[in-house]
Design a protein around this motif. Structure first.
Motif, PDB file in Angstrom:
ATOM      1  N   VAL A  87       0.842  -1.207   0.000  1.00 23.87           N
ATOM      2  CA  VAL A  87       0.000   0.000   0.000  1.00 23.87           C
ATOM      3  C   VAL A  87       0.875   1.254   0.000  1.00 23.87           C
ATOM      4  O   VAL A  87       0.623   2.209  -0.750  1.00 23.87           O
ATOM      5  CB  VAL A  87      -0.945  -0.008   1.222  1.00 23.87           C
ATOM      6  CG1 VAL A  87      -1.677   1.329   1.339  1.00 23.87           C
ATOM      7  CG2 VAL A  87      -1.956  -1.135   1.112  1.00 23.87           C
ATOM      8  N   LEU A  88       1.929   1.263   0.828  1.00 20.98           N
ATOM      9  CA  LEU A  88       2.829   2.413   0.888  1.00 20.98           C
ATOM     10  C   LEU A  88       3.546   2.633  -0.450  1.00 20.98           C
ATOM     11  O   LEU A  88       3.731   3.768  -0.897  1.00 20.98           O
ATOM     12  CB  LEU A  88       3.858   2.219   2.001  1.00 20.98           C
ATOM     13  CG  LEU A  88       3.336   2.350   3.440  1.00 20.98           C
ATOM     14  CD1 LEU A  88       4.364   1.829   4.429  1.00 20.98           C
ATOM     15  CD2 LEU A  88       2.995   3.790   3.757  1.00 20.98           C
ATOM     16  N   GLU A  92       3.305   5.810  -2.957  1.00 22.26           N
ATOM     17  CA  GLU A  92       4.501   6.519  -3.395  1.00 22.26           C
ATOM     18  C   GLU A  92       4.537   6.653  -4.912  1.00 22.26           C
ATOM     19  O   GLU A  92       4.907   7.710  -5.457  1.00 22.26           O
ATOM     20  CB  GLU A  92       5.747   5.771  -2.903  1.00 22.26           C
ATOM     21  CG  GLU A  92       7.066   6.419  -3.256  1.00 22.26           C
ATOM     22  CD  GLU A  92       7.317   7.708  -2.505  1.00 22.26           C
ATOM     23  OE1 GLU A  92       8.203   8.473  -2.913  1.00 22.26           O
ATOM     24  OE2 GLU A  92       6.603   7.960  -1.504  1.00 22.26           O
ATOM     25  N   MET A  93       4.147   5.592  -5.635  1.00 25.33           N
ATOM     26  CA  MET A  93       4.137   5.639  -7.096  1.00 25.33           C
ATOM     27  C   MET A  93       3.167   6.705  -7.610  1.00 25.33           C
ATOM     28  O   MET A  93       3.482   7.466  -8.534  1.00 25.33           O
ATOM     29  CB  MET A  93       3.760   4.269  -7.662  1.00 25.33           C
ATOM     30  CG  MET A  93       4.830   3.199  -7.477  1.00 25.33           C
ATOM     31  SD  MET A  93       4.275   1.588  -8.043  1.00 25.33           S
ATOM     32  CE  MET A  93       4.034   1.904  -9.795  1.00 25.33           C
ATOM     33  N   LEU A 100      -3.309   9.450 -11.358  1.00 23.92           N
ATOM     34  CA  LEU A 100      -4.071  10.666 -11.085  1.00 23.92           C
ATOM     35  C   LEU A 100      -4.435  10.723  -9.613  1.00 23.92           C
ATOM     36  O   LEU A 100      -4.955   9.757  -9.066  1.00 23.92           O
ATOM     37  CB  LEU A 100      -5.348  10.696 -11.938  1.00 23.92           C
ATOM     38  CG  LEU A 100      -6.224  11.944 -11.845  1.00 23.92           C
ATOM     39  CD1 LEU A 100      -5.487  13.149 -12.415  1.00 23.92           C
ATOM     40  CD2 LEU A 100      -7.541  11.734 -12.576  1.00 23.92           C
ATOM     41  N   GLY A 101      -4.144  11.847  -8.960  1.00 22.34           N
ATOM     42  CA  GLY A 101      -4.503  12.015  -7.562  1.00 22.34           C
ATOM     43  C   GLY A 101      -3.532  11.337  -6.621  1.00 22.34           C
ATOM     44  O   GLY A 101      -2.469  10.867  -7.014  1.00 22.34           O
ATOM     45  N   SER A 102      -3.929  11.268  -5.355  1.00 22.13           N
ATOM     46  CA  SER A 102      -3.084  10.654  -4.330  1.00 22.13           C
ATOM     47  C   SER A 102      -3.500   9.208  -4.096  1.00 22.13           C
ATOM     48  O   SER A 102      -4.627   8.809  -4.388  1.00 22.13           O
ATOM     49  CB  SER A 102      -3.195  11.433  -3.020  1.00 22.13           C
ATOM     50  OG  SER A 102      -4.480  11.250  -2.442  1.00 22.13           O
TER      51      SER A 102
END
Length: 397
Positions: A87-88, A92-93, A100-102
């Motif tokens: 998930v981290l 980061e990618m 698009l987006g965070s």
């Protein structure tokens, strides 16, 4: 993926609070400071992932350690840790521009949309005592219309059946989507102009949802962490009076095998599950309403201070761009912004909380908090996409 995005949200929230309280000095305009801050946030997220994975296993969430064995316990911790690292890494990618987006927003929206689609079209069959029924609300509608002789009764059951998703829940979800998108357009446009270039004017928009979905994200993180701690402690010491004051948990019919809070603080900050529960325990309902509205307003006002979007910060940004408020002197810029920004933050936060309560009471699929997050995130993606399209179109000409 048992831990989900909780470690990322928690680490981000803590680091933002530390920076906002000036306990750590960070200048986001400096590339090195920004890189160190993001690196510290990721490292803190890894430490939280390890801590939560160990706490899950030691608390007996997957069975007593003596029964599952030390080897299996280590494997479970390793699995949870690796899932957290994935998930981290994905977050980061996305932060590096591969998407698009965070990552946090995308994970939240994906999970909530998956829940809505599954509960609408799930082909899973369940024996309810009245015969076999499909879990998905839409599929259940056609199944009931085909198999039942009394079509009116079949429609009533499809719209109002208990303990399974029904069409009323689905329509309530669509209604909440429409209402939130409608309120997204509410804003106050403050006229601004350039000091250096005469005749060039524009507007600085202050939206009703000035802090977007941050109040509900912070509230969701707070509540999920409290649930996590309460459930762990209750599994270890269910008779301790302080643990019971924090929260009591048990499985109930229709909970899908998951434990839900039935007492303590965890119960009172959880939404009422039905209108009958509101009538039976009105204090729970009132406490929940006040808690949601107050928390969202406070989180929203706090967020503008720690995120650099307060009236003072906006005034500095406008001055750096050599812009002034039309019809006002430069020295009055902060006073003008202070009339709108704190009010928009607090009132917008309360509106977000009120919509979350409305979604819970209307029986919308998923939680009210989850639906609001999904709508605001998807709408944010849409705005980003439209903005990029306009910029690309302008670049071509």
């Amino acid at each position: 993926m048992e831990l989900g995005i909780s470690p990322i949200i928690t680490s981000g929230m803590v680091m933002q609070m530390l920076a906002g309280a000036r306990l750590i000095e960070v200048d986001h305009n400096v590339k090195e400071d920004r890189a160190l801050f993001q690196g510290a946030q990721k490292l803190f997220g890894i430490l939280i992932t390890i801590g939560e994975a160990i706490a899950y296993v030691l608390s007996g969430m997957y069975g007593d350690i003596g029964a599952i064995g030390a080897g299996n316990a280590i494997l479970i911790i390793t699995q949870l840790f690796c899932a957290g690292l994935i998930v981290l890494t994905l977050d980061e990618m996305l932060a590096k521009g591969y998407g698009l987006g965070s990552g946090i927003s995308l994970f939240i929206a994906t999970g909530i949309c998956e829940t809505i689609v599954w509960k609408s079209f799930s082909p899973t069959t369940i024996n309810t005592g009245r015969g076999t029924e499909f879990e998905g609300a839409v599929i259940a509608l056609f199944h009931l219309l085909i198999t039942r002789n009394n079509k009116i009764q079949a429609l009533q059951e499809a719209f109002f059946r208990q303990n399974l998703p029904n069409l009323t829940n689905l329509l309530a979800t669509v209604l909440i989507f429409v209402v939130v998108i409608y309120f997204q357009g509410w804003r106050v446009n403050l006229p601004v102009k350039y000091q250096k270039y005469r005749g060039q004017e524009g507007n600085y928009p202050i939206k009703l949802f000035y802090t977007s979905n941050m109040p509900i994200i912070l509230l969701s993180s707070l509540v999920s962490n409290l649930y996590f701690i309460s459930q762990l402690l209750y599994n270890r010491a269910p008779t301790n009076i302080l643990v019971r004051l924090l929260g009591m948990w048990q499985e109930t019919e229709g909970s899908g095998g998951q434990k839900i809070p039935v007492g303590g603080i965890a119960y009172y900050i959880s939404p009422p599950r039905s209108l009958a529960e509101i009538i039976y325990d009105p204090f729970h309902a009132v406490f929940y309403f006040v808690f949601i509205l107050t928390s969202c307003a406070l989180f929203s006002k706090t967020w503008i201070e720690v995120s650099g979007s307060s009236a003072r910060d906006v005034a500095k940004q406008l001055r750096d761009q050599q812009m002034v408020m039309k019809g006002h002197r430069d020295s009055a810029l902060i006073n003008v912004l202070n009339r709108y920004i704190p009010t928009a933050a607090a009132f917008g936060g309360m509106c977000i909380g009120a919509l979350s309560i409305l979604a819970d009471l209307s029986g919308a699929i998923g939680s009210g908090t989850g639906i609001l997050l999904a709508v605001t995130i998807i709408f944010g993606f849409y705005e980003s996409f439209v903005k990029e399209q306009r910029e690309n179109s302008g670049a071509q000409f």
